[in-house]
Scaffold this active site. Structure first.
Site, mmCIF file in Angstrom:
data_model
loop_
_atom_site.group_PDB
_atom_site.id
_atom_site.type_symbol
_atom_site.label_atom_id
_atom_site.label_comp_id
_atom_site.label_asym_id
_atom_site.label_seq_id
_atom_site.Cartn_x
_atom_site.Cartn_y
_atom_site.Cartn_z
ATOM 1 N N GLU A 80 33.545 32.338 45.210
ATOM 2 C CA GLU A 80 33.847 33.337 46.234
ATOM 3 C C GLU A 80 33.099 33.139 47.548
ATOM 4 O O GLU A 80 32.420 34.051 48.038
ATOM 5 C CB GLU A 80 33.593 34.748 45.682
ATOM 6 C CG GLU A 80 34.506 35.092 44.527
ATOM 7 C CD GLU A 80 34.451 36.571 44.153
ATOM 8 O OE1 GLU A 80 33.563 37.292 44.651
ATOM 9 O OE2 GLU A 80 35.308 36.999 43.370
HETATM 10 C C1 GCB Z 1 33.217 38.835 41.297
HETATM 11 C C2 GCB Z 1 32.095 37.897 41.170
HETATM 12 C C3 GCB Z 1 31.193 38.216 40.000
HETATM 13 C C4 GCB Z 1 31.010 39.707 39.869
HETATM 14 C C5 GCB Z 1 32.359 40.353 39.649
HETATM 15 C C6 GCB Z 1 32.290 41.871 39.574
HETATM 16 O O1 GCB Z 1 34.171 38.589 41.984
HETATM 17 O O2 GCB Z 1 32.502 36.559 41.133
HETATM 18 O O3 GCB Z 1 29.980 37.558 40.188
HETATM 19 O O4 GCB Z 1 30.122 40.034 38.834
HETATM 20 O O5 GCB Z 1 33.198 40.042 40.700
HETATM 21 O O6 GCB Z 1 32.251 42.399 38.471
HETATM 22 O O7 GCB Z 1 32.253 42.515 40.612
#
Ligand code: GCB
Length: 506
Positions: free
Chosen positions: A305
């Protein structure tokens, strides 16, 4: 044991134990000193519970005479641990009776060549009654757990090695388990050994209560037993490289890995500067150098991301991906995006589009009915733009185990289940076309920093942080095993991928 290698195989029939080899005995804890060396035998041992009617088959058939694998199937069991707790097998969970542990150990050559050296096998604790054989020879017997016992095995080791080394000098070597397979990507497929592969798996974290990120064999075996229970064939090492022992088990069990570097938080304009870029290239070199020999690794992910819509992202990802391909021309390269398809400047350089989305969680909260249209649009727009296979690399919902609400509300187990079902119905259409995988966020609940969106950490696990299933785990289990059985090519992929015990009993 390879010829010329000093060593011994050790067998015993206790529950729970740990042991160490020490040069000098005495029942004191064998601390290292200038005159004393230690060799730890902790780690994975071969294991079998004697489920026979009288539970004495092992003795009757003399399993201790030959390597355990030659008398029947074995499991990998961490030592020290309690075999009742790391598995998913109800029979083993409540088993009381004889169990057999075995391990081969390569010993320092000097221990066996120097006849003045005393070699002592020390069992730190074995519950409850233990019998120990070394190279098939009975060396100790002990009743009662909790307390250590020892056996002087010098003669056994020294006689054996003298015979083995008589042929000539022993050279330094170690065996590297390897597996041979090919990986390729077409416009709409991910191919392993030329056959289409569909990722039905998880995202993980190295995380558990108390242990935090620390390595723990028992936890690791529990996780692999849960992956088998779930029918998962793959995971992404989100968002950093995992312990080498994890990678070794993936090779052994035929779990396919998307190996990710710690490229998280590339979100500010300065994150794309030259200093950061040079470091990123260096990290990719280190990651590829470490993991390139693992057949389980089928793709590199260079980031999670990033703000790939920012202007410098194009050059940045072009450079990192090209560099990774030079380091390893045999594997596809990707990064995991949450940017809009039309704005993403790094996507032109990846081999597979890996996209994260949290419909009906971070957007349109509570509106499960929007998922199908939004997800179908997500897939169609990405595919139309790039004609590359697509993986749903994250999706999920925070769920507090034990919260129930029907009709579903956010944070309840019912909401997580329903959200997954909505995703699955679109995935089932698109996997017939160009979607090549789905990885749930997350395998288990994990700790995070404190924010208003986290209730004692991230609760998007389908298992709790203590590895107990939420309702969604059963839904996913049903789905993954159906996918495993449906996708017939899967069997041969897993078999050829796997070096040891495949998770899939085909
Ligand atoms: C995401 C991330 C991850 C987070 C997750 C969330 O997009 O890649 O690291 O833990 O969302 O649960 O918000």
């Amino acid at each position: 044991m390879a010829p010329g290698q000093a060593g011994a195989w050790t067998l015993l029939g206790p529950l729970l134990w740990g042991c160490a080899l020490a040069l000098q005995g005495g029942m004191l804890y064998p601390r290292e000193s200038p005159s004393r060396e230690r060799k730890e035998l902790d780690g994975l041992w071969s294991f079998r519970a004697d489920f026979s009617d009288n539970r004495r088959q092992g003795f009757e058939q003399q399993w201790y005479r030959r390597p355990l694998r030659e008398s029947g199937p074995t499991l990998d069991m961490p030592v020290p641990s309690s075999f009742n707790d790391v598995g998913q097998d109800a029979q083993l969970r409540s088993f009381v009776g004889w169990v057999w542990y075995e391990r081969e150990a390569a010993l320092p050559q000097r221990w066996s060549q120097d006849l003045d050296t005393r070699v002592v096998l020390r069992i730190g604790s074995a519950h409850y009654y233990a019998i120990v054989w070394v190279n098939g020879v009975h060396v100790a017997e002990h009743e009662g757990g909790h307390l250590p016992f020892e056996a002087d095995i010098s003669k056994l080791i020294q006689v054996r090695l003298t015979a083995q080394t008589a042929a000539g000098p022993v050279s330094d070597f170690h065996a590297l388990p390897v597996g041979i397979r090919t990986v390729a990507v077409t416009e709409s497929q991910f191919l392993i050994n030329g056959k289409p592969f569909y990722f039905h798996g998880v995202n993980k974290h190295e995380d558990a209560d108390i242990r935090g990120k620390g390595f723990d064999w028992s936890l690791l075996m529990k996780d692999f037993n849960l992956l088998r229970w779930l029918g998962a064939n793959s995971f992404r090492t989100s968002h950093y490289p995992y312990a080498e022992e994890v990678m070794q088990l993936c090779d052994r069990y035929g779990i396919v890995v998307i190996d990710e570097c710690p490229g998280v938080g590339i979100v500010l304009p300065e994150s794309f500067g030259n200093v950061s870029l040079q470091h990123h290239l260096q990290v990719m070199e280190e990651l590829v150098r470490r993991d390139k020999n693992h057949p389980a690794v089928v793709m590199w992910s260079v980031a999670n991301e990033p703000a790939s819509f920012l202007k410098p992202a194009g050059y940045y990802f072009k450079t990192v991906i090209a560099h990774t391909k030079t380091l390893d021309p045999s594997r596809p390269v990707t990064f995991v995006t949450s940017s809009n398809y039309a704005a993403d400047l790094g996507a032109p350089y990846v081999d597979v589009i890996c996209v994260n989305s949290y419909y009906s969680w971070y957007h349109d909260c509570g509106h499960l009915e929007v998922i199908q249209l939004q997800l179908a649009t997500q897939f169609e727009t990405w595919y139309r733009t790039y004609q590359k296979p697509v993986i749903q690399s994250e999706y999920g919902a925070e769920t507090i185990a034990g919260f129930h609400q029907d009709p579903p509300l956010m944070f309840s187990e019912e909401y997580q289940r329903s959200l997954l079902e909505q995703y699955h119905s679109v995935l089932d259409q698109k996997r017939k076309e160009y979607v090549v995988g789905e990885l749930i966020w997350n395998f288990a609940d994990f700790m995070t920093n404190q924010t208003p969106t986290r209730a004692l950490g991230n609760k998007k696990g389908i298992f709790t942080r203590q590895r107990q299933p939420k309702s969604a785990a059963f839904l996913l289990r049903e789905r993954y095993w159906r996918l495993a059985n449906e996708t017939r090519y899967h069997r041969s992929v897993v078999k050829s991928q796997c070096l040891g015990n495949s998770l899939f009993p085909f």
